[in-house]
Design an enzyme around this catalytic site. Structure first.
Site, PDB file in Angstrom:
ATOM      1  CB  CYS A   1      12.994   8.209   9.280  1.00  0.00           C
ATOM      2  SG  CYS A   1      13.993   7.111   8.530  1.00  0.00           S
TER       3      CYS A   1
ATOM      4  CD  GLU B   1       9.814  12.069  12.744  1.00  0.00           C
ATOM      5  OE1 GLU B   1      10.691  11.905  12.075  1.00  0.00           O
ATOM      6  OE2 GLU B   1       8.711  11.549  12.810  1.00  0.00           O
TER       7      GLU B   1
ATOM      8  CE  LYS C   1      -1.794   3.111   1.961  1.00  0.00           C
ATOM      9  NZ  LYS C   1      -1.805   4.583   1.332  1.00  0.00           N
TER      10      LYS C   1
ATOM     11  CD  GLU D   1      12.032   4.316  10.626  1.00  0.00           C
ATOM     12  OE1 GLU D   1      11.623   5.127  11.359  1.00  0.00           O
ATOM     13  OE2 GLU D   1      12.149   4.366   9.517  1.00  0.00           O
TER      14      GLU D   1
END
Length: 494
Positions: free
Chosen positions: A299, A398, A188, A264
């Site tokens: 990331c 973040e 996906k 993750e």
């Protein structure tokens, strides 16, 4: 790679895209579609199929059929290797075309996209192709009247959900070992960047991957993504993305078949510069790149900078100089160092993060505003915030944009406390000439990756994954095969 080649590919018309199920394109059952808007100029590039639960079910059924039929799952590892090597070669042959397609879709600067997306994906597929016929089972140290064998087997159907920043690279980290181990896969892609993964599936079929072994269902996370996570016939789910979505996927696993989930979930990575760093100018240049490349949409980005007080002024002067030399521009121009923000929503989030940090007492040293507004695209000047404290949101959460939070530290213990003052633990870096300091910091920092006198560059041979709320499980290296295989014991009386 030349600008003329890039410009020619930039002008190519992208036809409306379908799903990829059972080895061929297929429309969404509902026939619903989503526009693809380029972050470079705000214009509609093409459209993708808006897949939903019915399409996911169709893809999973084909994946399961392919797995049980066995032409891939039970093929000799050496045979799978041959197909995957052809697959890697095809990706490499079409690398520039794929890179430009991806940049038009998500705004990454072409110099980075070319290496990090198709070339990296080809290298990853090739790595697992070469590895899989060298992975052995085990013979247990039993008594002479018993033979204990440990077999390693593919798990079945693997669901893969990837983010929009590096969809091809991160997709390959999951698809590569999953396919090499003999699984079937349903991907996906992110609705903001699906085009390269659709192209990847086409090349896999061209390489000889059996129909149904690799399927791609585009659509929204709330429909196609959740359906994949809830599906009772998906054995493993591998995800890279936000913590909020990661938590949701764990709930989906519990509500369905307790499928294995590997997550993750990003980071807030500390980049720590000691006074004895071997080369202050080099460290500053790499630190600027480590947060501002791909507009901070990485990331492992070094989004928190910790500088020892005795060199703070000198280092910040070098950092400002390095940042000023970075050109924010059209990501399909080779002269651009930083491209576009992926979407208007992400741009707004970035700008709001800077404003909130200032309201909490941080000082905006440079950047932090929208630029190149006349282009119609999503561009932001790299922001450096100083006087940031561990209680501030910009220190703990973040942003996923070109926003650097800076603070000073006095000594090693202070640096460790500041580095670990966040719920995340994905990556980090330490700059020092002292081998002893480096080793102590590697042990003390709670992160899955610790760079020393570098930021980035870790290749496919070593694992990537996080501690704390950065998730669990590992991409890359031979350790990634553990996510897509299971161990079966055979206890044989002789």
């Amino acid at each position: 790679m030349q600008q003329a080649q890039i410009d020619r590919l930039r002008a190519a018309v992208i036809p409306a895209q379908q799903l990829f199920i059972g080895g061929r394109p297929a429309p969404a059952i509902s026939e619903a579609r989503l526009d693809v808007v380029s972050p470079i100029d705000g214009q509609v590039l093409t459209s993708i199929a808006d897949g939903d639960a019915a399409d996911v079910d169709a893809a999973v059924r084909r994946a399961r059929q392919a797995f049980e039929q066995g032409s891939w799952s039970r093929a000799a590892p050496a045979q799978r290797k041959k197909v995957l090597l052809r697959f890697a070669d095809l990706i490499e042959q079409h690398a520039l075309e794929i890179a430009v397609l991806g940049v038009r879709d998500n705004g990454t600067e072409i110099g980075m996209a070319y290496k990090a997306e198709p070339l990296s994906a080809a290298g990853t597929i090739r790595y697992y192709a070469e590895a899989i016929d060298k992975v052995y089972g085990e013979i247990a140290p039993t008594s002479g009247d018993v033979l204990g064998l440990v077999h390693r087997e593919p798990l079945g159907v693997v669901g893969v959900i990837v983010p929009w920043n590096f969809p091809l690279m991160i997709g390959a980290w999951k698809v590569g070992p999953a396919l090499a181990a003999g699984n079937s896969v349903v991907v996906k892609p992110p609705e903001l960047a699906s085009l390269t993964l659709l192209r990847l599936a086409e090349l896999a079929a061209e390489a000889g991957l059996p129909d149904g072994v690799l399927n791609v269902v585009t659509g929204r996370g709330s429909s196609a993504g959740e359906a994949l996570a809830l599906h009772m016939d998906v054995d493993v789910l591998a995800f890279t993305g936000s913590g909020a979505v990661g938590r949701r996927l764990l709930e989906c696993s519990a509500r369905s078949n307790l499928k294995r989930v590997h997550l993750e979930l990003g980071g807030k990575s500390p980049n720590i510069v000691f006074a004895d760093a071997p080369d202050i100018r080099h460290a500053a240049k790499v630190s600027a790149s480590g947060i501002f490349r791909n507009s901070g949409q990485v990331c492992v980005a070094g989004s928190r900078l910790l500088v020892q007080s005795s060199i703070y002024d000198r280092f910040m002067a070098e950092l400002l100089d390095a940042t000023a030399k970075l050109r924010v521009g059209d990501p399909l121009e080779l002269t651009s160092d930083i491209g576009a923000i992926s979407s208007k929503a992400q741009l707004r989030k970035n700008l709001d993060a800077v404003a909130h940090a200032e309201a909490q007492g941080a000082t905006r040293l440079v950047g932090g505003e929208q630029i190149r507004v006349e282009s119609g695209g999503n561009f932001m000047a790299p922001a450096i915030l100083t006087e940031v404290t561990p209680t501030m949101q910009v220190w703990r959460e973040e942003v996923f944009g070109p926003v650097l939070a800076v603070t000073r530290f006095e000594g090693e213990e202070d640096a460790i406390a500041l580095a670990n003052a966040t719920p995340y633990g994905l990556a980090s870096a330490v700059w020092t000439a002292s081998l002893s300091t480096a080793h102590r910091m590697v042990r003390a920092i709670k992160a899955g990756v610790v760079h020393v006198n570098a930021y980035g560059g870790a290749d496919i041979t070593v694992p990537l994954g996080g501690f704390k709320q950065s998730g669990f499980g590992r991409d890359k290296s031979l350790h990634a095969l553990d996510a897509y295989t299971d161990l079966k014991t055979a206890w044989i009386a002789l």
